[in-house]
Design a protein around this motif. Sequence first.
Motif, short mmCIF file in Angstrom:
data_model
loop_
_atom_site.label_atom_id
_atom_site.label_comp_id
_atom_site.label_asym_id
_atom_site.label_seq_id
_atom_site.Cartn_x
_atom_site.Cartn_y
_atom_site.Cartn_z
N GLN A 150 37.88 43.04 49.55
CA GLN A 150 38.20 43.11 48.12
C GLN A 150 39.23 44.22 47.87
O GLN A 150 39.17 44.94 46.89
CB GLN A 150 36.93 43.38 47.32
N THR A 152 42.39 44.37 47.03
CA THR A 152 43.38 44.40 45.94
C THR A 152 42.80 44.97 44.66
O THR A 152 43.35 45.90 44.07
CB THR A 152 43.92 42.98 45.69
N GLN A 471 47.40 42.13 39.98
CA GLN A 471 47.02 40.77 40.35
C GLN A 471 47.33 39.85 39.18
O GLN A 471 47.14 40.22 38.01
CB GLN A 471 45.54 40.68 40.71
N SER A 534 47.56 46.34 50.73
CA SER A 534 46.61 45.25 50.90
C SER A 534 46.97 44.10 49.96
O SER A 534 46.81 44.21 48.74
CB SER A 534 45.18 45.72 50.59
N SER A 536 46.67 39.96 48.61
CA SER A 536 45.70 38.88 48.50
C SER A 536 46.39 37.67 47.90
O SER A 536 47.35 37.79 47.12
CB SER A 536 44.50 39.29 47.65
N SER A 538 45.31 33.41 46.68
CA SER A 538 44.36 32.29 46.63
C SER A 538 44.93 31.17 45.79
O SER A 538 45.78 31.39 44.90
CB SER A 538 43.01 32.74 46.06
N SER A 552 41.65 31.16 50.22
CA SER A 552 42.10 32.52 49.95
C SER A 552 42.45 33.24 51.24
O SER A 552 41.88 32.96 52.30
CB SER A 552 41.03 33.31 49.18
N LYS A 554 42.90 37.39 52.20
CA LYS A 554 42.74 38.74 51.67
C LYS A 554 42.76 39.76 52.81
O LYS A 554 42.32 39.47 53.92
CB LYS A 554 41.43 38.88 50.89
N SER A 582 41.56 41.27 57.83
CA SER A 582 42.19 40.16 57.12
C SER A 582 41.30 38.93 57.27
O SER A 582 40.76 38.67 58.35
CB SER A 582 43.59 39.88 57.67
#
Length: 794
Positions: A150, A152, A471, A534, A536, A538, A552, A554, A582
């Motif tokens: 998690q 991000t 995001q 980092s 991400s 999806s 996804s 991440k 990852s």
Amino acid sequence: MKLIHPLKATPTLLALSCACLPIAEAISQDDGVRGLEEIIVTAQKREQNLQDTPVAVTAFGQTDLENKGIGDIADIADFTPNLMFDKTAPLSGASSAAVLFIRGVGQSSFQVTDDPGVGTYVDGVYVGSSVGGVLDVIDVQRIEVLRGPQGTLFGRNTIGGAINVTTKRPADEHQGSFEVTAGNYNRINVRASTDIPLTENLKTKFTAGYKKADGWVDLVANSEAGNGTENHRSQKTPGDDNEGAARLAVLYTPTDELTFYVTADASRVREASAASTLLGVGKNANDPSFDEVDGFFNRAPGREDSEFSANHGILNLVYNTTQAATTDIPGYGTGVFYDDRWIPDNPARESFRTGVNGTDVDTTGFSTTVEWDLNDSISLKSITSFREVEATLNRDADGSPLTIVHCFTDFEHEQYSQELQLSGNSENLKWLAGLYYFKEDATDPYSCELPTGHLLLKATVENTSVAAFAQATYTFLDDFNITFGLRWTEDEKTMSPEFGLVESFDRPETLVPNLVDENGNQITYIEDKYDDVSPSFSIDYQVTEELLLYYSYKEGFKGGGFSSRTLVPRNDVLQFDPEELSTNEIGIKYEGFDRRLRVNAAAFLSEYEGIQGTQIEFIAPGTQNIGDSEIDGFELEVTALPTDNLMVNFTVAYLNHRFTHISEVSPLVSPDGFIQPTDQLTNTPEWSYTASFDYTIPVPSLNGELALRADYSHYSTVWNDDLNSTVLKQSPYGITNAQMAFMSDTGEWSFVIWGKNLTDEEYIVSGDDNIYAGFREANFGEPRTYGATLRRSF
């Protein structure tokens, strides 16, 4: 609502689907159709229906927590796929030290220089200390378990996942609740909460609780052996509860657009040390008590008994050859060796230990959340917090009346954090951007009394972390969502070490330093920086109103650091590099048959690099990078409502791990202490599953209903240390829990009879196998517990 330390509930593995309320509250009725209640989560830092969220998440509501008998956040592991949550860290002696693993990723160490792999958040505030990290769940509105990195939105130290706790805010009307529990081991728990609105715009909530219960580990040493000046056995039987806490929440809404939410909490724990016991004693070829037939070093394939290991058990050797003959042990006399006579007949429930005992933890916290709607589409949020933990932890590691290893620490930890979030939404775009600052100061003076003298390992650290993140989710073709996220993080870490031997704990100025550089100068300070980006991504597709598909990718990051456990002289500080993870994940979320069936599933493949594990230099366990691995698996969660009175749940979780690279470790690590390619990660069972049911029976004559619940959970084999000690290996086992409750029609009161671990299963949850020091110790899960709870609301 309050957050305090644990109600020692049985740490089993159940992997239930999302919130499972009593039947009357787990269903909703729309247009005459009864079905499963909608569950709202904030896994993406905005409110969403669980079934519309492209994240592997399990959620629990307040009534759900009560119905399952969950007393603290460690107990949610009973109902969450691929989550392991131990309440004590190896080597700590603490009865409250959070150790979390999700999908095989986590951290067992409690050292102030080590970061967790799974982050815990309360109302958006990161809880940085493992000690005192097992929080109570009173007046919690919701707990979400987010699986997978998690990085991000939640940031550093969430490479395995995150525990996201949302508290229940003060109510608009005056109300309150009271709860009392009585059970075996003389258990008495009391909780009370009241909501008092002072004005239309100013509301308050106050919650307090106290827990007390006798311990369940029988101290079997002769009574005379427990009267030393360093022994604190009086009312300190391992496995006990003795803790209290209070929490105040204030909600102020001066306008419809502006909200202030302020909380203050304090807790106090005065319990015995962790319920550990002795499993084995090392044999040294030069030891008078050595028996060549009695093997000592027994690990996984590749680490069978060896000549090297037979010549270890350093502390045993020193005591047995130099002190045993002349040392008088009260209740036993002189000439008493440290050998396997001190292994109790039932290690899961007995111990010969008589030394230092006690876990004292004081925790305070303050936080302020400000939410400001700038206009109809843009909002600003500020989260400011301060937390402090002060703890005295003790550990009789040798598990005997002798003084082989007695350890103490006066742990202190302070943290401050500030987060700013700016969010917005339009017809097709939802976005969030933010800045984050975190600072912690901690001191961990870990000292041990050994046969060879007095050891002091004091680490003073100061760490800061800054981050920027964003995001955005864009909706196109009505049914497709695509999400991009990015977070930049920079950690700066410093440590001031004081490692060496002292004449006595009262005279630390006689320190003989272990850290001396090549020029002969004592090393007193070290610092380093770590940074990471980092990302991400999806994409999810709403195939029908009932079915969501998602994919996804991440990444997550956990900073490096310094080992605070060094016993042998060296000319540098042992450092370790960051971890990176990852994960590719695909998932489905289905809810159909008029909302009577909910099926959520996810499959994943993770690349795990720079794993931080425990290696032993001489006799000191310290953190080093042990290698890289691949982890793949899946999770299936099913909740069904066959009738209006029956709810059934089933889950299964699978994990497969393989090392792809073994890192080079310190030359001070013995060859038979190296990680092997065939080793398994700590707290990573290959299979786990559970089945449960909730059934309600209306009782009109008593104006209420009877609710019956039972659940069974099962683990496959669990390895409890990085070196895969076969002594600490937990073979497959199962746990059965059950309860029967009567609830009034109005919901104002209920009476519950409950039982946990009904078959009295004995199982290891953590431990330490230090062949070089000469002993093996383990922490076991709790025995059968049962009792009754009365709840009243007004």
